[in-house]
Design an enzyme around this catalytic site. Structure first.
Site, PDB file in Angstrom:
ATOM      1  N   ILE A  14      31.205  51.568  39.820  1.00  0.00           N
ATOM      2  CA  ILE A  14      31.613  51.873  41.203  1.00  0.00           C
ATOM      3  C   ILE A  14      33.122  51.658  41.359  1.00  0.00           C
ATOM      4  CG2 ILE A  14      31.405  51.164  43.622  1.00  0.00           C
ATOM      5  CD1 ILE A  14      28.516  50.230  42.966  1.00  0.00           C
ATOM      6  N   LYS A 165      22.558  38.393  44.683  1.00  0.00           N
ATOM      7  CA  LYS A 165      23.284  39.205  45.666  1.00  0.00           C
ATOM      8  C   LYS A 165      23.128  38.636  47.080  1.00  0.00           C
ATOM      9  CE  LYS A 165      25.512  42.278  44.851  1.00  0.00           C
ATOM     10  NZ  LYS A 165      26.924  42.272  44.386  1.00  0.00           N
ATOM     11  N   SER A 204      26.174  48.811  33.825  1.00  0.00           N
ATOM     12  CA  SER A 204      25.438  48.941  35.091  1.00  0.00           C
ATOM     13  C   SER A 204      24.020  49.468  34.881  1.00  0.00           C
ATOM     14  CB  SER A 204      26.198  49.873  36.033  1.00  0.00           C
ATOM     15  OG  SER A 204      25.456  50.058  37.212  1.00  0.00           O
TER      16      SER A 204
HETATM   17  P1  NDP Z   1      29.338  47.437  36.498  1.00  0.00           P
HETATM   18  O1  NDP Z   1      28.614  46.601  35.498  1.00  0.00           O
HETATM   19  O2  NDP Z   1      29.800  48.764  36.060  1.00  0.00           O
HETATM   20  O3  NDP Z   1      30.561  46.641  37.095  1.00  0.00           O
HETATM   21  C1  NDP Z   1      30.580  45.250  37.196  1.00  0.00           C
HETATM   22  C2  NDP Z   1      32.023  44.808  37.312  1.00  0.00           C
HETATM   23  O4  NDP Z   1      32.044  43.398  37.524  1.00  0.00           O
HETATM   24  C3  NDP Z   1      32.843  45.119  36.064  1.00  0.00           C
HETATM   25  O5  NDP Z   1      34.118  45.546  36.457  1.00  0.00           O
HETATM   26  C4  NDP Z   1      32.903  43.766  35.389  1.00  0.00           C
HETATM   27  O6  NDP Z   1      34.078  43.573  34.640  1.00  0.00           O
HETATM   28  C5  NDP Z   1      32.940  42.835  36.583  1.00  0.00           C
HETATM   29  N1  NDP Z   1      32.506  41.485  36.199  1.00  0.00           N
HETATM   30  C6  NDP Z   1      31.298  41.095  35.776  1.00  0.00           C
HETATM   31  N2  NDP Z   1      31.302  39.791  35.480  1.00  0.00           N
HETATM   32  C7  NDP Z   1      32.566  39.361  35.702  1.00  0.00           C
HETATM   33  C8  NDP Z   1      33.215  38.109  35.573  1.00  0.00           C
HETATM   34  N3  NDP Z   1      32.585  37.017  35.131  1.00  0.00           N
HETATM   35  N4  NDP Z   1      34.529  38.026  35.936  1.00  0.00           N
HETATM   36  C9  NDP Z   1      35.202  39.110  36.369  1.00  0.00           C
HETATM   37  N5  NDP Z   1      34.639  40.333  36.501  1.00  0.00           N
HETATM   38  C10 NDP Z   1      33.334  40.440  36.168  1.00  0.00           C
HETATM   39  O7  NDP Z   1      28.326  47.557  37.735  1.00  0.00           O
HETATM   40  P2  NDP Z   1      28.364  48.418  39.085  1.00  0.00           P
HETATM   41  O8  NDP Z   1      29.653  49.127  39.240  1.00  0.00           O
HETATM   42  O9  NDP Z   1      27.089  49.176  39.139  1.00  0.00           O
HETATM   43  O10 NDP Z   1      28.253  47.267  40.157  1.00  0.00           O
HETATM   44  C11 NDP Z   1      29.380  46.801  40.869  1.00  0.00           C
HETATM   45  C12 NDP Z   1      28.923  46.032  42.089  1.00  0.00           C
HETATM   46  O11 NDP Z   1      28.097  46.865  42.894  1.00  0.00           O
HETATM   47  C13 NDP Z   1      28.114  44.775  41.789  1.00  0.00           C
HETATM   48  O12 NDP Z   1      28.492  43.800  42.733  1.00  0.00           O
HETATM   49  C14 NDP Z   1      26.677  45.228  42.051  1.00  0.00           C
HETATM   50  O13 NDP Z   1      25.864  44.156  42.417  1.00  0.00           O
HETATM   51  C15 NDP Z   1      26.903  46.182  43.217  1.00  0.00           C
HETATM   52  N6  NDP Z   1      25.829  47.156  43.416  1.00  0.00           N
HETATM   53  C16 NDP Z   1      25.556  48.086  42.447  1.00  0.00           C
HETATM   54  C17 NDP Z   1      24.543  49.008  42.663  1.00  0.00           C
HETATM   55  C18 NDP Z   1      24.202  50.054  41.650  1.00  0.00           C
HETATM   56  O14 NDP Z   1      23.146  50.711  41.802  1.00  0.00           O
HETATM   57  N7  NDP Z   1      25.009  50.269  40.628  1.00  0.00           N
HETATM   58  C19 NDP Z   1      23.742  48.995  43.903  1.00  0.00           C
HETATM   59  C20 NDP Z   1      24.147  48.006  44.850  1.00  0.00           C
HETATM   60  C21 NDP Z   1      25.164  47.123  44.613  1.00  0.00           C
HETATM   61  P3  NDP Z   1      34.209  43.961  33.097  1.00  0.00           P
HETATM   62  O15 NDP Z   1      34.751  45.350  33.143  1.00  0.00           O
HETATM   63  O16 NDP Z   1      35.160  42.971  32.568  1.00  0.00           O
HETATM   64  O17 NDP Z   1      32.827  43.886  32.499  1.00  0.00           O
END
Ligand code: NDP
Length: 340
Positions: A14, A165, A204
């Site tokens: 996202i 969450k 994701s």
């Molecule tokens: P991604 O796994 O693609 O993105 C997760 C992001 O969080 C990455 O940029 C990752 O960084 C970062 N991250 C994870 N752990 C850490 C950490 N310890 N420190 C710093 N950064 C961290 O998932 P999405 O884009 O799908 O999800 C993004 C958000 O949207 C989340 O909060 C998720 O709960 C929420 N969401 C997603 C939905 C979906 O269907 N996809 C639905 C509803 C909510 P890095 O690049 O370093 O791994």
């Protein structure tokens, strides 16, 4: 002067779309990354910055390291806090999901308070913070789900992602209510679908779900399971609207529609014919009790989710944010075209 926006999780599925939109709108973007050496996670964003002439500055920060967001937040006008692991199968729910989500929220929102400059925080929460299981509509006597509800059923040992969450979002509201420097707007997307930006790698669950679908995971029958679905580009746009709209406050549930896994597969069959091993029927619930483990779902998940209706009221996103949703058919077409 262009406003400066700090973004966490801007390297994710996202977040990368949101970073692109902010750069295209001329914002100065401060991108926090866990590891600057992983250039493949942000190189396409640097190219967008170059082509748009906007600034993209990199900061190293980790949700689990206290104070690590302070430098990026100092002097920023707003924060988009997206980062949080979206992984359903984990070894240690506390370490892998709950701590990064909850401590990370404390850490990032603490940085907002210490910054002396941040006026707005847009937080990516989830429909998972609104409801835990589809049975809840019946249990709570509701005709539809909207932003007035909070997930009360998930626990660290049962649906730990959902628990991470709702706990993180509640923490965010608590921190918000204890201060007056910054305003909080929360985005609660349902299941996000659509292409990744420039194939930036991501863990994701959105991508795993669609990869499973087109590789025949549900070929013997789709679970009678309903989700809300929303296009990843619309989710990014909703964040921009939340940032720019002074009337935006509270929570915004996002979904183009709520529909079943089988109906989603039908959209793909209409578009791609027999190219993939898509489900041709709905699997009976009793079969899922027996085979659920093969799909990584528990007996309790099947019991509380399969076969229940889901109705979502997304009028706040349509009327206050004025978000125009992409047709789900286009969303899944673009996603699968990229994957195949
Ligand atoms: P991604 O796994 O693609 O993105 C997760 C992001 O969080 C990455 O940029 C990752 O960084 C970062 N991250 C994870 N752990 C850490 C950490 N310890 N420190 C710093 N950064 C961290 O998932 P999405 O884009 O799908 O999800 C993004 C958000 O949207 C989340 O909060 C998720 O709960 C929420 N969401 C997603 C939905 C979906 O269907 N996809 C639905 C509803 C909510 P890095 O690049 O370093 O791994």
């Amino acid at each position: 002067m262009a406003k400066t926006i700090m973004i966490t999780g801007g390297t994710g599925y996202i977040g990368a779309w949101l970073t692109k939109m902010l750069l295209e709108k001329g914002y100065t973007v401060r991108l926090t990354v866990r590891d600057k050496n992983r250039t493949e996670k942000y190189a396409p964003l640097q190219e967008i910055a170059t082509s748009t002439g906007s600034s993209l500055d990199l900061y190293e920060a980790d949700l689990l390291k206290d104070g690590s967001f302070d430098e990026a937040a100092r002097g920023a006008d707003a924060i988009m806090h997206i980062a949080s692991p979206f992984i359903l199968k984990v070894k240690d729910p506390q370490k892998d999901l709950i701590q990064p989500a909850v401590n990370g929220t404390r850490n990032v929102l603490g940085a907002a308070s210490r910054s002396g400059s941040v006026k707005k925080v847009v937080l990516t929460s989830s429909i998972a913070a609104i409801m835990g299981d589809n049975v809840e509509m019946v249990e709570k006597g509701l005709s539809e789900i909207d932003e007035t509800q909070f997930n009360t059923s998930s626990r660290p040992d049962n649906q730990p992602y959902q628990y991470s969450k709702v706990t993180a979002e509640k923490e965010a509201w608590k921190l918000h209510d204890a201060q007056t420097d910054w305003k909080l707007v929360v985005i609660n997307p349902s299941f996000v679908m659509g292409p990744t930006l420039e194939n930036i790698p991501s863990d994701s669950e959105s991508l795993k779900f669609m990869k499973g679908m087109i590789s025949g995971k549900f070929a013997t029958g789709a679970p009678d399971l309903k989700f809300g679905f929303v296009d990843v580009r619309d989710v990014a746009r909703a964040h921009v609207l939340a940032l720019e709209n002074d009337d935006a406050s509270g929570r915004f549930l996002l979904a183009e529609r709520a529909t079943g896994v089988f109906d989603l597969a039908q959209l793909l069959t209409d578009e791609f014919g027999d190219k993939f091993k898509l489900p041709k029927s709905i699997a009976p619930k009793f079969l899922l009790y027996l085979t659920g483990w093969m799909f990584g779902v528990t007996f309790s998940f099947v019991k509380r989710n399969v076969g229940y209706d889901l109705k979502l009221n997304t009028s706040r996103s349509r009327e206050i944010l004025r978000l125009k949703y992409t047709d789900l058919k286009i969303t899944v077409r673009d996603m699968v075209n990229q994957m195949s």
